[in-house]
Write a protein that holds these residues in place. Structure first.
Motif, mmCIF file in Angstrom:
data_model
loop_
_atom_site.group_PDB
_atom_site.id
_atom_site.type_symbol
_atom_site.label_atom_id
_atom_site.label_comp_id
_atom_site.label_asym_id
_atom_site.label_seq_id
_atom_site.Cartn_x
_atom_site.Cartn_y
_atom_site.Cartn_z
ATOM 1 N N ALA A 139 0.613 -0.777 0.281
ATOM 2 C CA ALA A 139 0.152 -0.040 0.258
ATOM 3 C C ALA A 139 1.083 1.276 0.282
ATOM 4 O O ALA A 139 0.588 1.959 -0.568
ATOM 5 N N ARG A 140 1.759 1.242 1.085
ATOM 6 C CA ARG A 140 2.728 2.094 0.853
ATOM 7 C C ARG A 140 3.509 2.583 -0.567
ATOM 8 O O ARG A 140 3.460 3.721 -1.135
ATOM 9 N N CYS A 141 3.650 1.460 -1.080
ATOM 10 C CA CYS A 141 4.279 1.478 -2.399
ATOM 11 C C CYS A 141 3.777 1.978 -3.484
ATOM 12 O O CYS A 141 4.622 3.009 -4.321
ATOM 13 N N ALA A 142 2.697 1.833 -3.732
ATOM 14 C CA ALA A 142 1.715 2.392 -4.485
ATOM 15 C C ALA A 142 1.719 4.005 -4.127
ATOM 16 O O ALA A 142 1.855 4.533 -5.440
ATOM 17 N N LEU A 143 1.452 4.055 -2.520
ATOM 18 C CA LEU A 143 1.139 5.539 -2.843
ATOM 19 C C LEU A 143 2.677 6.256 -2.981
ATOM 20 O O LEU A 143 1.858 7.496 -3.760
ATOM 21 N N ASP A 144 3.044 5.653 -2.510
ATOM 22 C CA ASP A 144 4.571 6.599 -2.820
ATOM 23 C C ASP A 144 4.576 6.942 -4.394
ATOM 24 O O ASP A 144 5.203 7.697 -4.871
ATOM 25 N N SER A 146 2.915 6.512 -6.553
ATOM 26 C CA SER A 146 1.995 8.111 -7.055
ATOM 27 C C SER A 146 2.221 8.657 -7.144
ATOM 28 O O SER A 146 1.321 10.419 -7.517
ATOM 29 N N SER A 147 2.353 9.509 -5.607
ATOM 30 C CA SER A 147 2.911 10.785 -5.350
ATOM 31 C C SER A 147 1.380 11.137 -4.305
ATOM 32 O O SER A 147 1.403 12.846 -4.087
ATOM 33 N N ARG A 148 1.178 9.974 -4.320
ATOM 34 C CA ARG A 148 -0.417 10.750 -3.289
ATOM 35 C C ARG A 148 0.241 11.130 -2.002
ATOM 36 O O ARG A 148 0.841 10.720 -1.067
ATOM 37 N N PRO A 149 0.080 12.519 -1.526
ATOM 38 C CA PRO A 149 0.411 12.309 0.112
ATOM 39 C C PRO A 149 -0.197 11.727 1.114
ATOM 40 O O PRO A 149 -1.801 11.773 0.959
ATOM 41 N N TYR A 150 -0.272 10.726 1.596
ATOM 42 C CA TYR A 150 -1.050 10.005 2.628
ATOM 43 C C TYR A 150 -0.039 9.728 4.358
ATOM 44 O O TYR A 150 0.595 10.020 4.470
ATOM 45 N N ARG A 151 -1.224 9.487 4.915
ATOM 46 C CA ARG A 151 -0.352 9.490 6.623
ATOM 47 C C ARG A 151 -1.133 8.328 7.435
ATOM 48 O O ARG A 151 -2.034 7.905 6.674
ATOM 49 N N VAL A 152 -0.381 7.559 7.379
ATOM 50 C CA VAL A 152 -0.978 6.406 8.649
ATOM 51 C C VAL A 152 -1.507 6.277 9.856
ATOM 52 O O VAL A 152 -0.835 6.782 10.949
ATOM 53 N N SER A 153 -2.829 6.852 10.037
ATOM 54 C CA SER A 153 -3.552 7.635 10.966
ATOM 55 C C SER A 153 -4.358 6.748 11.698
ATOM 56 O O SER A 153 -4.078 6.908 12.992
ATOM 57 N N HIS A 154 -4.250 5.202 11.394
ATOM 58 C CA HIS A 154 -4.296 4.048 12.087
ATOM 59 C C HIS A 154 -3.607 2.768 11.905
ATOM 60 O O HIS A 154 -3.590 2.837 10.670
ATOM 61 N N ALA A 155 -4.022 1.892 12.475
ATOM 62 C CA ALA A 155 -2.833 0.805 12.472
ATOM 63 C C ALA A 155 -3.803 -0.335 13.789
ATOM 64 O O ALA A 155 -4.092 0.206 14.178
ATOM 65 N N SER A 156 -3.835 -1.330 12.868
ATOM 66 C CA SER A 156 -3.975 -2.414 13.446
ATOM 67 C C SER A 156 -3.984 -4.307 13.042
ATOM 68 O O SER A 156 -3.483 -4.277 12.071
ATOM 69 N N ASN A 157 -3.290 -4.789 13.848
ATOM 70 C CA ASN A 157 -2.328 -6.135 13.700
ATOM 71 C C ASN A 157 -3.876 -7.023 12.958
ATOM 72 O O ASN A 157 -3.391 -8.436 12.410
ATOM 73 N N GLY A 158 -5.295 -7.212 13.211
ATOM 74 C CA GLY A 158 -6.465 -7.394 12.737
ATOM 75 C C GLY A 158 -6.742 -7.163 12.064
ATOM 76 O O GLY A 158 -7.194 -5.724 11.757
ATOM 77 N N LEU A 159 -7.673 -8.435 10.866
ATOM 78 C CA LEU A 159 -8.594 -7.777 10.229
ATOM 79 C C LEU A 159 -9.726 -7.191 10.654
ATOM 80 O O LEU A 159 -10.248 -5.989 10.250
ATOM 81 N N ALA A 160 -10.512 -7.887 12.173
ATOM 82 C CA ALA A 160 -11.251 -7.110 12.100
ATOM 83 C C ALA A 160 -11.119 -5.750 12.621
ATOM 84 O O ALA A 160 -11.826 -4.319 12.249
ATOM 85 N N GLY A 161 -9.999 -5.224 13.242
ATOM 86 C CA GLY A 161 -10.077 -3.762 13.422
ATOM 87 C C GLY A 161 -10.285 -2.682 12.129
ATOM 88 O O GLY A 161 -10.521 -1.953 12.497
ATOM 89 N N LEU A 162 -9.215 -3.566 11.297
ATOM 90 C CA LEU A 162 -9.305 -2.279 9.912
ATOM 91 C C LEU A 162 -10.319 -2.288 9.447
ATOM 92 O O LEU A 162 -10.647 -1.123 8.506
ATOM 93 N N LEU A 163 -11.494 -3.772 9.331
ATOM 94 C CA LEU A 163 -12.571 -2.955 8.820
ATOM 95 C C LEU A 163 -13.162 -2.238 9.482
ATOM 96 O O LEU A 163 -14.367 -1.913 8.867
ATOM 97 N N ALA A 164 -13.114 -2.054 11.217
ATOM 98 C CA ALA A 164 -13.602 -1.198 12.063
ATOM 99 C C ALA A 164 -13.949 0.363 11.139
ATOM 100 O O ALA A 164 -14.146 0.806 11.156
ATOM 101 N N ILE A 165 -11.891 0.154 11.092
ATOM 102 C CA ILE A 165 -11.853 1.830 10.835
ATOM 103 C C ILE A 165 -12.667 1.846 9.619
ATOM 104 O O ILE A 165 -12.909 3.369 9.797
ATOM 105 N N ALA A 166 -11.844 1.077 8.391
ATOM 106 C CA ALA A 166 -12.958 1.492 7.346
ATOM 107 C C ALA A 166 -14.437 1.180 7.547
ATOM 108 O O ALA A 166 -14.778 2.513 6.580
ATOM 109 N N ARG A 167 -15.062 0.927 8.079
ATOM 110 C CA ARG A 167 -16.461 0.662 8.507
ATOM 111 C C ARG A 167 -17.124 2.273 9.503
ATOM 112 O O ARG A 167 -18.121 3.530 9.124
#
Length: 230
Positions: A139-144, A146-167
């Motif tokens: 994900a970071r390689c793709a954004l880098d 494309s020169s798209r500015p981004y920040r990793v605002s949230h992190a989770s080692n589990g899928l449930a956490g990532l889905l909850a953040i997206a939701r």
């Protein structure tokens, strides 16, 4: 109806053959394969196709107990090395050789809608798994690239956490396409495409087919475990 002389000579031998055949089948049905295996699996795959895998395998080998440990690939590999688990489905770059990869699965951007307002922000907030995981790196390689500015605002080692953040709509996240639930959307516009990852079956040691079994040689072939199309 009466047997011929040749038939009378053949009949006792045929009876013994049939009796041995029936005894062998009965033994297989009664004993079967027994024991236990400890199976590691990332959460993406656990929710996507592991239930069907367990159902199919359990129907064929009801005497085998399967303990499942759900963890990211970066945590499963040390467990394999220490023989804490017997085998695991693990992720690796999609460019890995065809002998190693038993299935390819595309990575996708996910959000609460397919056109989230987050895309309009100058710096895109994203939610990613651990820094060493393949989806984080890709994900970071793709954004880098494309020169798209981004920040990793949230992190989770589990899928449930990532889905909850997206939701929640707080960030855009990444998952394998097969693991995206129906209430979330795949974002295809405004973000760079993501590559496929490879899924491999890794063992605790070279040549190990299955550990902790009374009857060794449990059939755990990659073709039987992961169908190429869901």
């Amino acid at each position: 109806m009466a047997l011929t002389v040749a038939g009378e000579r053949f009949f006792p031998g045929a009876e013994r053959v049939l009796a041995a055949h029936d005894e062998t089948l009965a033994s297989i049905r009664q004993d079967g394969l027994r024991g236990s295996i400890v199976f590691g699996c990332p959460e993406d795959y656990l929710t996507a196709f592991f239930p069907d895998l367990l159902r199919r395998y359990g129907a064929v080998h009801p005497g085998v107990e399967i303990e499942v440990i759900s963890a990211p690939t970066i945590e499963l590999r040390p467990l394999l090395q220490r023989r804490r688990i017997d085998l695991a489905l693990v992720s690796q770059p999609g460019s890995a050789g065809p002998i190693e990869v038993i299935r390819h699965e595309p990575l996708v951007w996910i959000a609460s809608t397919d056109a989230p307002t987050l895309l309009e922000e100058p710096t895109l907030p994203i939610a990613l798994s651990a820094p060493g995981s393949i989806d984080h790196i890709e994900a970071r390689c793709a954004l880098d690239a494309s020169s798209r500015p981004y920040r990793v605002s949230h992190a989770s080692n589990g899928l449930a956490g990532l889905l909850a953040i997206a939701r929640s709509g707080l960030a855009i996240s990444v998952a394998t396409r097969a693991a995206v639930p129906g209430e979330l959307s795949i974002v295809t516009r405004g973000l760079p495409p993501l590559p496929e990852i490879g899924i491999s079956l890794a063992y605790a040691s070279v040549g190990l087919c299955c550990a902790k079994t009374v009857n060794p040689g449990l059939p755990l072939s990659p073709d039987a475990l992961i169908p190429q199309a869901l």
